[in-house]
Write an enzyme that holds these catalytic residues in place. Structure first.
Site, short mmCIF file in Angstrom:
data_model
loop_
_atom_site.label_atom_id
_atom_site.label_comp_id
_atom_site.label_asym_id
_atom_site.label_seq_id
_atom_site.Cartn_x
_atom_site.Cartn_y
_atom_site.Cartn_z
N ASP A 7 -0.95 -5.01 1.08
CA ASP A 7 -0.48 -3.37 1.30
C ASP A 7 0.96 -3.35 1.79
O ASP A 7 1.35 -2.25 2.20
CB ASP A 7 -1.36 -2.67 2.10
N CYS B 85 4.43 6.82 0.58
CA CYS B 85 3.78 5.71 1.16
C CYS B 85 4.62 4.59 1.05
O CYS B 85 4.79 3.64 1.79
CB CYS B 85 2.31 5.17 0.67
N ARG C 260 -5.77 6.47 12.18
CA ARG C 260 -5.01 5.53 12.39
C ARG C 260 -4.24 5.41 13.73
O ARG C 260 -4.86 5.13 14.75
CB ARG C 260 -3.91 5.05 11.19
N ARG D 57 -3.80 -5.52 7.99
CA ARG D 57 -2.49 -5.45 7.55
C ARG D 57 -1.56 -5.81 8.96
O ARG D 57 -0.51 -5.52 8.93
CB ARG D 57 -2.40 -3.88 7.32
N HIS E 48 -4.03 9.27 6.63
CA HIS E 48 -2.46 9.33 7.25
C HIS E 48 -2.00 10.75 6.94
O HIS E 48 -2.14 11.46 6.01
CB HIS E 48 -1.70 8.45 6.57
N1 ARG Z 1 -4.16 0.55 1.88
C1 ARG Z 1 -3.06 1.24 2.74
C2 ARG Z 1 -4.00 1.70 3.93
O1 ARG Z 1 -5.17 1.94 3.94
C3 ARG Z 1 -2.43 2.40 2.12
C4 ARG Z 1 -1.36 2.93 2.93
C5 ARG Z 1 -0.81 4.00 2.59
N2 ARG Z 1 0.47 4.34 3.12
C6 ARG Z 1 0.86 5.59 3.69
N3 ARG Z 1 1.82 5.69 4.12
N4 ARG Z 1 -0.22 6.62 3.79
O2 ARG Z 1 -3.52 1.39 4.92
#
Ligand code: ARG
Length: 258
Positions: free
Chosen positions: A57, A251, A128, A82, A157
């Site tokens: 990612d 993203c 998040r 991550r 997000h």
């Molecule tokens: N697979 C990543 C996650 O879930 C995607 C992140 C996407 N990034 C963003 N800025 N919305 O963390």
């Protein structure tokens, strides 16, 4: 931006990700290269952060941190998958001499959840980045941060449902926010562009605007028309492969705010 050399969907941390569905990495690379070339064509400078094997990612550079003026902060991720991206972006920031650099102490997914609209910092929470992270950002960047609550797991997000267009204007998808946050946004941005369900469902709001040109998914048809009607220049990019991980144009882009 970070080249998707190691891009893949091997785990599931948002509803878009299906580790069983095949990913075409060559196509992802092509789409990413097209986005990068398009930015450059419109006069933007792109620095490329090398990807790290085992961090599929990491292509989503927006999550790597926040850079505003003479302050920078590298991210602290929610999910263990991550976690190592935080130090990777931190090292790159340090090597490139970004001033006022600190590590986030609280869970903070960078520009995924922190977006500047002019001088105003809007911040997402609920999936998040944490409320404590909003306070930490306000302190480090010496500016007020407006907290907004996200309520739909597809839109985990802030940058999946809110697109800053210029210093005073946003496009957004109200149903992704709590009733209270919807009321705050409606009052603050009375002439915002309100996106349709169809725009939101292709992550059409996950775009980048330079105040005139708006880089976004080519599938966001109604949003592109609305942008054009308001004097912006929408530029559609095919991001279908990266969408399999739940990301699109924004993203893939960490902006360096002067
Ligand atoms: N697979 C990543 C996650 O879930 C995607 C992140 C996407 N990034 C963003 N800025 N919305 O963390």
């Amino acid at each position: 931006m970070c080249r998707p050399d190691y891009f893949d969907v091997t785990y599931c941390i948002n509803p878009w990700m299906d580790p069983e569905a095949p990913v075409d990495r060559a196509l992802a690379l092509l789409q990413w290269e097209t986005l990068r070339a398009t930015y450059e064509e419109y006069g933007h400078k792109v620095d490329v952060v090398p990807g790290v094997p085992g961090l599929p990612d990491m292509v989503f550079a927006a999550n790597g941190g926040l850079v505003v003026g003479d302050r920078a902060m590298s991210a602290r991720f929610t999910h263990v998958q991550r976690a190592a991206e935080g130090p990777a972006y931190h090292n790159w920031f340090a090597q490139h001499g970004l001033a006022g650099l600190v590590d986030a102490k609280e869970v903070n997914e960078g520009e995924g959840d922190f977006l500047l609209v002019g001088d105003r910092m809007l911040a997402g929470m609920g999936f998040r980045s944490s409320l404590a992270a909003h306070r930490e950002v306000a302190q480090h960047f010496s500016r007020p941060v407006l907290s907004l609550e996200l309520v739909d797991p597809r839109f985990y997000h802030l940058d999946t449902v809110l697109l800053p267009l210029d210093d005073n204007t946003i496009a957004y998808f109200p149903p992704a926010f709590s009733a209270e946050s919807q009321a705050v946004l409606a009052e603050l941005f009375p002439d915002a562009i309100v996106a349709t369900d169809a725009d939101a469902e292709v992550l059409g709001l996950n775009g980048v605007s330079d105040g005139l040109n708006v880089f976004l998914s080519d599938k966001a048809v109604a949003l592109s028309e609305a942008l054009r009607a308001r004097g912006y220049n929408p530029i559609g990019i095919d991001m279908s492969e990266l969408l399999k991980a739940g990301g699109s144009v924004k993203c893939c882009t960490l902006e360096i705010h002067e």
